[in-house]
Design an enzyme around this catalytic site. Structure first.
Site, short mmCIF file in Angstrom:
data_model
loop_
_atom_site.label_atom_id
_atom_site.label_comp_id
_atom_site.label_asym_id
_atom_site.label_seq_id
_atom_site.Cartn_x
_atom_site.Cartn_y
_atom_site.Cartn_z
N ASP A 39 5.83 15.07 10.69
CA ASP A 39 5.43 14.95 9.29
C ASP A 39 3.92 14.79 9.21
OD1 ASP A 39 5.76 14.84 6.55
OD2 ASP A 39 6.02 12.66 6.54
N ALA A 77 8.28 7.06 1.88
CA ALA A 77 9.61 7.66 1.88
C ALA A 77 10.59 6.79 2.64
CB ALA A 77 9.54 9.05 2.50
N ILE A 82 0.82 -1.21 0.00
CA ILE A 82 0.00 0.00 0.00
C ILE A 82 0.84 1.25 0.00
CG2 ILE A 82 -2.18 -0.86 0.89
CD1 ILE A 82 -1.24 -0.21 3.68
#
Lengths: 330, 411
Positions: free
Chosen positions: A150, A29, A25
């Site tokens: 993030d 990064a 999926i």
């Protein structure tokens, strides 16, 4: 989604054949993410593989500490944080160890949730509830000294019952040694000025991102869509104005003079659907100076959230503490 | 170097060896592998000791604590105050409590004050112990410590069949030595032993690999707690190269997987320092309690008790051993500390018995690493204290007086 024909052997070994991969999926990064089925329970999980460099002294301290911290957070069972169900480490080579983190799988993230919302977008009440849950999860993480770093709609999960669950928090440091080796494309849109300017940063980074997401819930498109660090800063100043000289961080190489002297425009020009209190809170979150930016706990106390409707999904942190008090006697 | 000790082919099995022989190898190795420069000695524990000094705070507050303690006992503990409570209460009443502010009489109940006073004391203590960075979270942290400690004990003391209590004691003793040698903090030791207890229930380890497991527990605990780490090759040499680096790193992965990276732990030492700070214990008493608490690591049967119970019992026993002459403030503070309910009197007495027996046994042989560690002048020679010699005498005292026992706080 691409079907996985042959499950990786090491994954099977590591997890004792308990998880059967269903699909990849995301390259991500930081490593591959699989959707997998827990053979015992039949439930879906998300397997995240992180490759960490190992030297002759074994697993890096940062990995041991960060994963242990994620495990510790599990004990609190916070409703707005994704469950970490299992962890294991397998050797790949003398220089590399693979750490597999098994999280609960939630089908939908905030990005798809916003895309799927019917025409006029989310109702103001819905936005408020989502924000409350998001901030509640965030204040829990921050009080445990975990920052997300993030935060973006892709890693804010929304269950079919409308429950918000933060994912991928605290992974930045686990991944960091791997990141240095991989040129990664990470979105800049939710990055606060201090990160774009490469100044020092702490938990306020997540509040900035939350502010961007807050605006996006109304707009259904991102607030600042920069293409480079400088472009992103430019886009931010177009809306919020160029900060005064004294607020510009001293430890950065980028000069304030690189940017045109812009004045702040009313935030309602960009987020017209937001109410007065909401706009006020949004600006507190999008404050240039991280030290002046509102904290997650304080944001939850903002008048924007103080009204008649009771929290639906949100279980405040205080309730958690009260129940802990009940357990004091042994 | 003579091939003796743990690193031989049958390292831990050889339990017939005389105790002194066991001690030898590490001594020898201690000289051979002096810590390298990059491992600075851990900071002395002086900073942790600071809180035990008497606070300079208003007499008013001390009086208040004296007065309210009585009401804790009377208020919360009506049914069983008969013997134990009276002893404690009498001690409290002896002080000049008559001067307490009149305004307080107007309050509905002094009971209401107790949690807030205790809370204040706990918060201050945690701050001074450097266990928190922000006092606003101190009470939450304390509640969290009390809550999560239940995950640190085990339902039974059963060990895998090949791993007897005495094998365990030898392994733990060796780990204490290594820990001293590497200048690790005490938190690291407590965590390492906790990981050992945990892993023995999760992993199948052969007797030959038990020492390796012990070392890996120390390594992982150090990775969690220490700022400077030893080289893995140094660790291998501490085991006389009985295991390779590869084996050690493999065990590290196995152990982390078995534990699922769960390294959370409420060290009993934190409870001890906290209770001691609230109780205004003397430095001597804190060292004595720390010694007794560390002895509990060697006792396999202690794994069933909660960290706060072990800490409470160690402090109680230390108090009985030292028999310091009571001061009004000290007694009041002790009463307040006693109001933290850590467990039933039976449990505390049971632990005190175990610790008293262990202390006297160890003093006769003088070979335990913990004994040697606590016989140093900077630890006030507590392990050599004559009061520890006779456990029967100690236990007599234990059973007749109230240990750290109080009331259940409704927080």
């Amino acid at each position: 989604m691409t079907p996985v024909s042959s499950p990786s052997l090491s994954m099977a070994q590591c997890t004792g054949l308990q998880y059967e991969p269903v699909a990849e999926i995301g390259g991500g990064a930081y490593g591959t993410v699989y959707k997998a089925r827990d053979i015992e329970s039949g439930k879906f999980v998300a397997l995240k593989n992180v490759r960490v460099q190992t030297d002759q002294n074994g697993l890096p301290v940062s990995t041991v500490r960060e994963v242990a911290l994620l495990k510790r957070l599990e004990q609190f069972d916070h409703p707005n944080v994704v469950r970490l169900m299992d962890v294991c480490a397998t050797k790949r080579s003398d220089q590399e160890t693979k750490v597999t983190l098994v999280f609960e799988h939630v089908d939908q993230d905030l990005k798809t949730y916003l895309e799927r919302a019917p025409a006029p977008g989310l109702s103001p009440e819905r936005v408020k509830d989502l924000m409350k849950q998001l901030l509640s999860g965030l204040s829990f993480l921050h009080s445990n000294r975990v920052m997300h770093r993030d935060l973006k709609p892709e890693n804010i999960l929304v269950t079919s019952q409308g429950q918000v669950k933060l994912a991928d928090f605290g992974l930045a440091r686990i991944y960091s040694c791997h990141m240095a080796l991989t040129p990664v494309v990470v979105t800049l849109w939710y990055r606060p000025p201090e990160v774009l300017l490469q100044s020092s940063y702490a938990t306020p980074v997540d509040i900035w991102s939350t502010g961007c997401i807050f605006a996006e819930m109304f707009r259904r498109k991102p607030l600042f869509c920069g293409e480079s660090e400088m472009d992103q800063l430019g886009k931010i100043f177009e809306v919020l104005g160029l900060p005064p000289e004294e607020e510009w961080p001293t430890d950065v190489t980028v000069s304030r003079k690189n940017f045109p002297l812009l004045h702040a425009r009313p935030i309602t020009d960009f987020v017209p659907e937001i109410n007065e209190e909401g706009a006020q809170l949004l600006l507190q979150m999008l404050t240039f100076d991280p030290l002046k930016r509102v904290s997650a706990v304080k944001a939850l106390e903002h008048p924007y959230f103080q009204d008649e409707e009771p929290a639906t999904q949100t279980e405040s942190l205080n309730q958690g503490v009260k129940s802990a008090a009940g357990g004091i006697c042994v | 170097m003579a091939r003796t000790g743990f690193c031989d082919s049958k390292p831990l099995l050889d339990l017939h060896k005389k105790a002194d022989e066991r001690r030898v190898p590490l001594r020898a190795r201690a000289n051979a592998c002096a810590p390298t420069d990059r491992r600075q000695p851990a900071e002395t524990d002086e900073s942790r000791m600071a809180p035990v000094k008497m606070e300079t705070e208003s007499r008013w507050e001390r009086r208040l604590s004296a007065q309210t303690n009585e009401s804790i006992i009377l208020g919360f503990h009506v049914d069983s105050r008969a013997s134990s409570a009276e002893t404690v209460a009498d001690e409290c009443v002896e002080k000049p409590v008559l001067l307490y502010p009149h305004g307080l009489q107007g309050l509905h109940s002094l009971d209401a004050l107790v949690p807030s006073l205790l809370r204040h004391e706990v918060e201050m203590a945690l701050e001074k112990l450097d266990l928190i960075c922000d006092r606003t979270f101190a009470w939450d942290l304390f509640l969290d410590m009390m809550r999560t400690q239940t995950q640190n004990s085990f339902p039974n003391a059963d060990l895998p069949r090949h791993f007897t209590d005495s094998t365990r004691a030898i392994l733990v003793d060796w780990m204490v030595q290594v820990h001293e040698l590497l200048h690790f903090q005490e938190d690291t030791l407590y965590l390492a032993i906790h990981l050992l207890n945990h892993s023995l229930r999760q992993l199948k380890v052969t007797t030959a690999n038990l020492q390796l497991l012990g070392m890996v527990c120390l390594l992982i605990a150090a990775k969690k707690e220490e700022s400077l780490l030893p080289e893995v090759s140094d660790l291998c040499s501490l085991m006389d190269h009985a295991y390779t680096k590869r084996q050690l790193l493999r065990m590290e992965r196995r152990l982390l997987c078995a534990l699922k990276f769960d390294l959370s732990h409420s060290p009993p030492l934190h409870f001890l320092l906290l209770f001691a700070a609230v109780a205004r214990c003397s430095a001597m008493m804190v060292w004595m309690a720390r010694y007794l608490l560390e002895l509990s690591l060697q006792e396999a049967q202690c794994v069933v008790f909660l960290p706060a119970q072990l800490a409470g019992a160690a402090l109680c026993l230390a108090r009985h051993v030292l028999q310091e002459s009571p001061t009004p403030e000290g007694e009041a503070a002790w009463c307040l500390t006693s109001s933290i309910h850590v467990g039933s009197q039976t449990i505390l007495l049971r632990i005190m018995q175990i610790l008293a027996t262990a202390a006297s046994r160890v003093q006769t042989h003088e070979n335990s690493a913990t004994f040697i560690k606590f016989s140093s002048p900077e630890r006030m020679h507590v392990s050599r204290h004559p009061g520890l010699r006779n456990p029967a005498g100690l236990l007599g005292v234990c059973s007749s007086q109230a240990p750290l026992k109080g009331t259940k706080l409704h927080l």
